[in-house]
Design an enzyme around this catalytic site. Sequence first.
Site, mmCIF file in Angstrom:
data_model
loop_
_atom_site.group_PDB
_atom_site.id
_atom_site.type_symbol
_atom_site.label_atom_id
_atom_site.label_comp_id
_atom_site.label_asym_id
_atom_site.label_seq_id
_atom_site.Cartn_x
_atom_site.Cartn_y
_atom_site.Cartn_z
ATOM 1 N N SER C 299 34.962 41.237 36.962
ATOM 2 C CA SER C 299 34.292 42.503 36.927
ATOM 3 C C SER C 299 34.949 43.347 37.937
ATOM 4 O O SER C 299 35.635 42.969 38.912
ATOM 5 C CB SER C 299 32.935 42.601 37.160
ATOM 6 O OG SER C 299 32.226 41.833 36.164
ATOM 7 N N HIS C 393 24.759 42.998 36.845
ATOM 8 C CA HIS C 393 24.829 41.613 36.100
ATOM 9 C C HIS C 393 23.654 40.849 37.412
ATOM 10 O O HIS C 393 22.972 39.788 36.739
ATOM 11 C CB HIS C 393 26.004 41.018 36.956
ATOM 12 C CG HIS C 393 27.154 41.518 35.858
ATOM 13 N ND1 HIS C 393 27.455 40.984 34.626
ATOM 14 C CD2 HIS C 393 28.509 42.092 35.883
ATOM 15 C CE1 HIS C 393 28.409 41.411 33.988
ATOM 16 N NE2 HIS C 393 28.968 42.271 34.865
#
Lengths: 463, 463, 463, 463
Positions: C299, C393
């Site tokens: 990410s 997340h």
Amino acid sequence: SRGGSASTAGPDMDDVLRRTVAAVPPYEMREKPALQEASSREFVQFYRGLGAAERPLFLTKLAADYGTDHGLVSELYGRVREVQSRDLGTLLQAEDRLRYSLTPRYKFLISHICRLEEGVKFIVDLRADILQFLQNKTADSPQLREMNGILKTLLSDWFSIGFLNLERITWQSSCDLLQKISEYEAVHPVRNWADIKRRVGPYRRCYVFTHNAMPREPLIVLHVALTDNISNNIQAIVRKDPSLETTEDVNKITTAIFYSISSSQRGLQGVELGTYLIKRVVKELQVEFPHMSQFSSLSPIPDFTKWLRGTLSFKIKEGKSNQIFTELEYKELQDIIEGPVLEKLQHLLSNNEWVKSDKLVRILETPLMRLCAWYLYGEKHRGGALDPVANFHLQNGAVIWRINWLADTSPRGLSSSFGIMANYRYFLEDANRNSVQYLRTRQIEASKQILSLVAQCQTISKL
Amino acid sequence: SRGGSASTAGPDMDDVLRRTVAAVPPYEMREKPALQEASSREFVQFYRGLGAAERPLFLTKLAADYGTDHGLVSELYGRVREVQSRDLGTLLQAEDRLRYSLTPRYKFLISHICRLEEGVKFIVDLRADILQFLQNKTADSPQLREMNGILKTLLSDWFSIGFLNLERITWQSSCDLLQKISEYEAVHPVRNWADIKRRVGPYRRCYVFTHNAMPREPLIVLHVALTDNISNNIQAIVRKDPSLETTEDVNKITTAIFYSISSSQRGLQGVELGTYLIKRVVKELQVEFPHMSQFSSLSPIPDFTKWLRGTLSFKIKEGKSNQIFTELEYKELQDIIEGPVLEKLQHLLSNNEWVKSDKLVRILETPLMRLCAWYLYGEKHRGGALDPVANFHLQNGAVIWRINWLADTSPRGLSSSFGIMANYRYFLEDANRNSVQYLRTRQIEASKQILSLVAQCQTISKL
Amino acid sequence: SRGGSASTAGPDMDDVLRRTVAAVPPYEMREKPALQEASSREFVQFYRGLGAAERPLFLTKLAADYGTDHGLVSELYGRVREVQSRDLGTLLQAEDRLRYSLTPRYKFLISHICRLEEGVKFIVDLRADILQFLQNKTADSPQLREMNGILKTLLSDWFSIGFLNLERITWQSSCDLLQKISEYEAVHPVRNWADIKRRVGPYRRCYVFTHNAMPREPLIVLHVALTDNISNNIQAIVRKDPSLETTEDVNKITTAIFYSISSSQRGLQGVELGTYLIKRVVKELQVEFPHMSQFSSLSPIPDFTKWLRGTLSFKIKEGKSNQIFTELEYKELQDIIEGPVLEKLQHLLSNNEWVKSDKLVRILETPLMRLCAWYLYGEKHRGGALDPVANFHLQNGAVIWRINWLADTSPRGLSSSFGIMANYRYFLEDANRNSVQYLRTRQIEASKQILSLVAQCQTISKL
Amino acid sequence: SRGGSASTAGPDMDDVLRRTVAAVPPYEMREKPALQEASSREFVQFYRGLGAAERPLFLTKLAADYGTDHGLVSELYGRVREVQSRDLGTLLQAEDRLRYSLTPRYKFLISHICRLEEGVKFIVDLRADILQFLQNKTADSPQLREMNGILKTLLSDWFSIGFLNLERITWQSSCDLLQKISEYEAVHPVRNWADIKRRVGPYRRCYVFTHNAMPREPLIVLHVALTDNISNNIQAIVRKDPSLETTEDVNKITTAIFYSISSSQRGLQGVELGTYLIKRVVKELQVEFPHMSQFSSLSPIPDFTKWLRGTLSFKIKEGKSNQIFTELEYKELQDIIEGPVLEKLQHLLSNNEWVKSDKLVRILETPLMRLCAWYLYGEKHRGGALDPVANFHLQNGAVIWRINWLADTSPRGLSSSFGIMANYRYFLEDANRNSVQYLRTRQIEASKQILSLVAQCQTISKL
């Protein structure tokens, strides 16, 4: 239908043929045929409008008047001989012209028709007509027989495996497909929609081949049962209550039983589809069930009864009844049959009443099973097995594995084979070798059960 | 790729052929071929593994060693002669055996291969190889040429119109299809994805034929523009800003312009697809736009420049430059070209700079248009039009309708035809008659514009 | 667009609203709304015709004049109090009327609009407009904010997971879908069609949610790489030559890397889709790859650079540069930077040139990684992680697993996070527990690597 | 089923509810609900395992213990009053919290369940259970009634027209769909597969709504006959020999007759689907048949017989038989009925034998038609038409157009309405206005035939 007045009213057949059957394109233009849509369409419509009595006549004319030009063949062969000593290129050219000259003129018409919408289906149905005319003798000429052969070759090309689609049929499939499949099912007729739902439900598979040029038409249908052993009874497969089991337990599935295979296009007779369908389905099943280890048919024996009746009559006439039964069997039969045993037995077996007598069922089992094994293994037609189902599976490389007593107690099963059914088993690793061997040498592979029954039969029966 | 070491390592070609090329089945078993999956697969894999240098050799061997058995042909023809006076059935039987004997042995291999997954695509690509070998002379034998012909006939059967699917391609179609269509577009290359989006967007149609046995492969692609007149410029079609018009106004659509047709399988060369695609598309368009009244191509003239250069050279050599231009034209050219006119002009026309001079553009229009009309109408090859695009549309029944000055000012358009493009127009009611007439008599239908230009050219140019 | 003249020409906004916003149906008729198709359509068309300047005004009017009837709420609450001591049935009835009265009137309009074709898409886009107006202050009223909230709740219902379709996107998917996916890809922009082909090709998966009421519109897109370890570099994933590997070797696939997740409808901001998409995709992957054992993101860290610059400025101002670097680090920096270290460094880091100096790269790794770990773990917003990607997340139950130096050396990667990227890892058995814990207590789960870096940072940096 | 021992064995209901019904998320987290898949699944499985006797108890508990927090509502309303004089933003915020507090806690559970596979279907079936419990009084609490209302509103949102798919059903549709449609057909039961084939064949249309979250489940089914006039007989539609006409002649199609509309999900009772289905189908038909000019139902009158019997009894009791028949009618009846006319007639009409007497049929036509017109037009329930079918079509904007004698002579038709059927006709341009008018003022639009019969009835009968 234009009925009997066709000869007077309507366009004259000869006229129509003259107008609609395309000329043979010159050799040089053989891949650039002029479009013939209008005249092909006229041919199709005219044929469809013909009455049942006119069609044989019309096709006979077509086959006779628009076939191969024998004179040209002769001339071109002359040319082949002429150039035989010349260079290879010239010879091959001459041969190719000879080859081209051997194409009957009506084949160009057929090529044009297959370009029409539903044209392929028309040709398939046309051949179905020819087959029927030849069978019932409403038409029979060498040229029509030749046309049948030409069509068979052509259809074999068109319906070659590379052009077929395998489809799995489920209860989610289209109703019109399922209805057709129900109707085509010749082996174990579908009585109602619960029946067909069962045959596409859990622990069952149903596969068809279709062809792009004949949409929504199953060409051949294979029904499979997924079991944990090689089935010995068809009622257990086709009649079992569908409500009992709703989801498949993969662990219970070790065996695929091909319990019905039906062609659905009469016009494709002789075009090999079944062999390829079984092969493809085996592959599908192996992907779905990697641990599946047994593949077998559960098959009818369509003409065993007929054959046995013939044999009985003959033995009776010849007075050699002892060649059918052992002494002990004969005696047992005498005990429950009054009067002349064989004659009475012949009568008894002509209907299906015997199955209601437990005694008769017990007594007959051994001799009928023995005779049946012999019938499948020993009776021949053109070198191969007389029984067409046996012949089909042997060609595919299967083994005659087992015959099963009281396996099909439906009226149909009793009438055709005293209720006996056969398992033709496919050992995948051997199938190809078996197939080649059977096609070449006609040698039949069979299990110990079968061979032992055959041996008994040979000892006893002198058939 | 197995490279050059093939001869030493790897299986020997002869061995492979011996093992994988099926024997000719006996005549009686001709529709019951034993399954040959394993050996067909071996053949395919072996061929794919061969290096570029080995393939010609391998195919040459195949064609030479596994072709027609000439001895058998000879023998069977003898038999035909023998039975000629006997009954017709016997003769036809003998003829059928002769016919069968003319099947080259490798055709059975091909039939087996086409049953494999992607087998049909393999055969198409195999023929593409053969065509290339024959063209670049890496292989050239009478038998290989024969094999090419056999394959062409076979593929013509397989890719017969009845077995093809017409698909309309839109921006909703699969990306892999659209990518292939972009790549195959040979006539007006697709530069980027905006280009292709334009070509499947409003006022455009894109159709392909596909075949079931070659999924996801367009066989031939036709691009159509929907307009209100017969287009005279290709840039207006392929480059117009797609953002301007987003929904089609049916009332503005009276005309279909076929502006690009591209085959996408080299191996299908000579297999007629374009003619049928245009016919089918016309039908589709008539259903979608019942009032559509004009159908025309906007076509390149691929070799006009080449032909004109040749002609110029010849005239220069012969000193007959006056046979190209009128006196007035010649004078005008002299005015702006220094030095020997024709020689200079030849140079000028060899690149595309002339188009930047308005004067030259103006002066050249009349003579080049005149010469181009002649080139399309008057120059012949085997009796038909020399220009392959003209020949294609004339075969389909179109008329040479119009040629258009500055219709394609892309480098490609200038290089091949000085920017001139042709409209071949389809009058639906006449197309069939025109097609038959052109195929038979080679007579070309053309509009008054064309005929008048041709007449002028004949007066002036003595070509 | 109707432009600035709207106030004089065209129908007056108030008129349109009066005509098109349905009355609140009486409580008794609440499930039998009269059809309002014509007026809903008028509303939609009017809104679409409005210019950019008029839309904020129009929506502000709608929100203000057609919201909740506060008087009625008050009256009905009075009724609730009145019956509080009466039987339960009466109380519940009164409460239900109160509940109904709290429905803003414009909600009925919205319900009618969502029945139109493309009506749902219109509402989604309407909310996108409102969000933009609120953000850029072109409109800002309490009622408009309320309408935004009402729409968010409504869209959360409509786009609830039970009504979404998961689709896997491949190169065979429709071009318009793939084009949209390319355009929506915000994380690692797609440069061309080779890029997108790579992202749907072997060793890659691309999934989207779609909704029936918005056909052909991906709502959210998840890109996955299939690898054999937890990737530490994005270029290896998005730029690798696609020609190298064409078929997947299942044995090499043990890990799924979620390397990009992008919403594609601004109007669905705040409607939870990503969490569900990741969950569904994990399930899909587990079915396809039963032995897959690692799931992780790779990410971006969008605002690390911005945060660090702010922090540096502050420390410089406060003269506490030693709170950023260790003495040794500072010294090393001094060695290669002339002049005041922090100021110069600040400048250096403001463009991406530093990455070209191997020395700087080596020196900066330790402090930047340490600071980045802190940024992700220690910096908070409303109790949760400041970094939105981390927050996403962590809400889904993932663990901050690893940060990777030089993981994204694209200009974008360098600008946003000095090229550092984070892996958020999903341990499936713990994800639910982690998620609940994070949502309730804001406690962040992190790996030893992260915790150790955080500890170092805390020792050195006083942040 | 866990049977009666549930209370001792198995998990306790209260335990299960405590564990599986999610807490209400705090207002701030209202759009970020933690995933509850496991507990939702547990709830579903537990409920499915409950016996018929336990389910009412369980749902009663759920409704009672996990509903709205009245204290919180009260508190939050207090807050609304408190801030009433403050700025609007604060008020709207407070109102929004009040709104949120009015959400019963079980609604969060339902939202979680609808995210499960087949979760939506579970909720629909759960409501079907509740409806049944309330109807047969196995459970009946104010809270359960409230839950029913909450579910109805929720399902009305979920099954809002924008989220439904219109599908045309044909004989090519999936067998499982066609089987379900056959089973759901309540109006004119499907007897066999020929029946259903007829109803999807030429001159017929069958449409369903489906919802993505309930795949393969038709929600509501509409059967349409395509005719050239407004049908007056149902047998002509549902029993006509399908073999007669195989292709539709578009020129013969001017009228669409909606002859059956059946809901197929009990749990969607009260969720308006029929109105929208008819509207959508009218649009479809207008596209397919641009010249179609008449739209009408051919509808049953389910309770006319029941109503008339009640009325007769009453009149007999009251001795006012002359209020039913004219003198002449009464005399005619006397002529063929022996004994007390009304009593005997009552008996006669209680079975369907009267239809076999041509005389009775002739005599009864006038009075029964008159009474039926009155029944449809004059008898009311909550202000609207008493007859539910009439009420449905009037709500949709139709007109009572015609009633037809001997229109349904099936036992069912005779038993429910003496074989009379009604046409409710849709004049498209008036339908919306009629609908609004009927919903607001309860005024019924009817044709002259109907109004004239009603007037006669009013003169004669005093009803």
